[in-house]
Scaffold this motif. Structure first.
Motif, PDB file in Angstrom:
ATOM      1  N   ASN A 109      -6.774   1.343  15.984  1.00 57.47           N
ATOM      2  CA  ASN A 109      -5.660   0.835  15.190  1.00 57.47           C
ATOM      3  C   ASN A 109      -6.038   0.596  13.724  1.00 57.47           C
ATOM      4  O   ASN A 109      -5.171   0.559  12.864  1.00 57.47           O
ATOM      5  N   PHE A 110      -7.343   0.475  13.438  1.00 55.81           N
ATOM      6  CA  PHE A 110      -7.786   0.254  12.067  1.00 55.81           C
ATOM      7  C   PHE A 110      -7.369   1.402  11.151  1.00 55.81           C
ATOM      8  O   PHE A 110      -7.300   1.248   9.938  1.00 55.81           O
ATOM      9  N   GLN A 111      -7.062   2.566  11.745  1.00 59.83           N
ATOM     10  CA  GLN A 111      -6.690   3.722  10.934  1.00 59.83           C
ATOM     11  C   GLN A 111      -5.345   3.535  10.238  1.00 59.83           C
ATOM     12  O   GLN A 111      -5.099   4.127   9.187  1.00 59.83           O
ATOM     13  N   LEU A 112      -4.473   2.728  10.816  1.00 57.34           N
ATOM     14  CA  LEU A 112      -3.144   2.550  10.249  1.00 57.34           C
ATOM     15  C   LEU A 112      -3.199   1.994   8.816  1.00 57.34           C
ATOM     16  O   LEU A 112      -2.669   2.624   7.904  1.00 57.34           O
ATOM     17  N   PRO A 113      -3.835   0.837   8.583  1.00 53.25           N
ATOM     18  CA  PRO A 113      -3.884   0.360   7.193  1.00 53.25           C
ATOM     19  C   PRO A 113      -4.683   1.299   6.289  1.00 53.25           C
ATOM     20  O   PRO A 113      -4.347   1.458   5.117  1.00 53.25           O
ATOM     21  N   ARG A 114      -5.706   1.949   6.817  1.00 49.91           N
ATOM     22  CA  ARG A 114      -6.489   2.886   6.009  1.00 49.91           C
ATOM     23  C   ARG A 114      -5.596   4.024   5.505  1.00 49.91           C
ATOM     24  O   ARG A 114      -5.601   4.360   4.321  1.00 49.91           O
ATOM     25  N   HIS A 115      -4.808   4.614   6.394  1.00 47.47           N
ATOM     26  CA  HIS A 115      -3.931   5.719   6.006  1.00 47.47           C
ATOM     27  C   HIS A 115      -2.800   5.241   5.100  1.00 47.47           C
ATOM     28  O   HIS A 115      -2.377   5.982   4.202  1.00 47.47           O
ATOM     29  N   LEU A 116      -2.305   4.028   5.331  1.00 46.58           N
ATOM     30  CA  LEU A 116      -1.285   3.483   4.431  1.00 46.58           C
ATOM     31  C   LEU A 116      -1.842   3.336   3.021  1.00 46.58           C
ATOM     32  O   LEU A 116      -1.172   3.664   2.038  1.00 46.58           O
ATOM     33  N   GLY A 149      -1.989   5.367  -2.586  1.00 48.28           N
ATOM     34  CA  GLY A 149      -2.849   5.560  -3.746  1.00 48.28           C
ATOM     35  C   GLY A 149      -3.383   4.267  -4.331  1.00 48.28           C
ATOM     36  O   GLY A 149      -3.848   4.241  -5.468  1.00 48.28           O
ATOM     37  N   VAL A 150      -3.324   3.192  -3.596  1.00 49.11           N
ATOM     38  CA  VAL A 150      -3.809   1.901  -4.065  1.00 49.11           C
ATOM     39  C   VAL A 150      -5.332   1.921  -4.150  1.00 49.11           C
ATOM     40  O   VAL A 150      -6.008   2.488  -3.303  1.00 49.11           O
ATOM     41  N   ARG A 151      -5.855   1.313  -5.208  1.00 48.33           N
ATOM     42  CA  ARG A 151      -7.302   1.197  -5.358  1.00 48.33           C
ATOM     43  C   ARG A 151      -7.744  -0.093  -4.671  1.00 48.33           C
ATOM     44  O   ARG A 151      -7.228  -1.171  -4.962  1.00 48.33           O
ATOM     45  N   VAL A 152      -8.663   0.032  -3.733  1.00 46.12           N
ATOM     46  CA  VAL A 152      -9.163  -1.118  -2.988  1.00 46.12           C
ATOM     47  C   VAL A 152     -10.501  -1.534  -3.565  1.00 46.12           C
ATOM     48  O   VAL A 152     -11.395  -0.703  -3.729  1.00 46.12           O
TER      49      VAL A 152
END
Length: 195
Positions: free
Chosen positions: A145-152, A157-160
């Motif tokens: 499920n961790f992939q969901l926020p990663r793909h969002l 295009g947000v810089r983390v």
């Protein structure tokens, strides 16, 4: 074997498979109702109503409604939600007329499996826990499920920046945020025009 025997065997296997599912489902429902009465249905209806009320957030989001605080969010989705953070699930369900037996067995099991806690959690938390275990279907993302926020994040295009916030200053119309990372320090502005 003649054709009619094969057909009957196949028919019996198909019916047995279907009947097994129905017998198991009926037997489980019969045991649940026998142990807890029809309170389970009352509890399910209550949880489903809470989910329906909580789903109001999607309508609010589509109209670009934002909230300044968690309390505003809770009140904005449903007037009872904020109060449900101030009352235990035990007290809430007791007022609803749910027996101690049902609370101590089914509700506690759901809350314990989700949060490793008991009936003293806020009722909002308890109802969310029950929603995951009793109502609807759960989902998961293949691979985690961790992939969901990663793909969002990738999609937007947000810089983390992974670091530690060291200072936040109101800088009308936004904020000036200072942070430190293992690579140094930095500043960024957020919440202004165009953000």
């Amino acid at each position: 074997m003649d054709q009619s025997h094969i057909s009957q065997q196949n028919l019996i296997i198909i019916l047995s498979t279907n009947q097994s599912i129905h017998i198991i489902a009926f037997a489980a429902i019969h045991r649940i109702v026998g142990r807890y009465g029809f309170q389970v249905k009352k509890l399910l209806n209550h949880v489903e109503k809470m989910i329906s009320d909580l789903n109001r957030i999607y309508c609010l989001q589509s109209h670009e409604v934002a909230f300044k605080s968690v309390a505003d969010f809770m009140n904005g989705t449903h007037p009872d939600f904020l109060a449900s953070t101030q009352e235990t699930i035990k007290d809430h369900l007791t007022k609803l007329g749910v027996s101690e037996l049902l609370q101590n067995e089914l509700v506690t099991a759901s809350i314990h499996s989700n949060y490793n806690q008991g009936l003293e959690v806020p009722s909002f938390v308890g109802l969310v826990s029950l929603a995951g275990g009793m109502v609807g279907s759960l989902w998961r993302v293949e691979g985690g499920n961790f992939q969901l926020p990663r793909h969002l994040l990738q999609h937007t295009g947000v810089r983390v920046v992974q670091g530690r916030v060291t200072r936040v200053v109101r800088d009308h119309p936004g904020f000036q945020l200072s942070y430190s990372t293992t690579g140094g320090e930095g500043d960024t502005t957020a919440g202004g025009e165009g953000d």
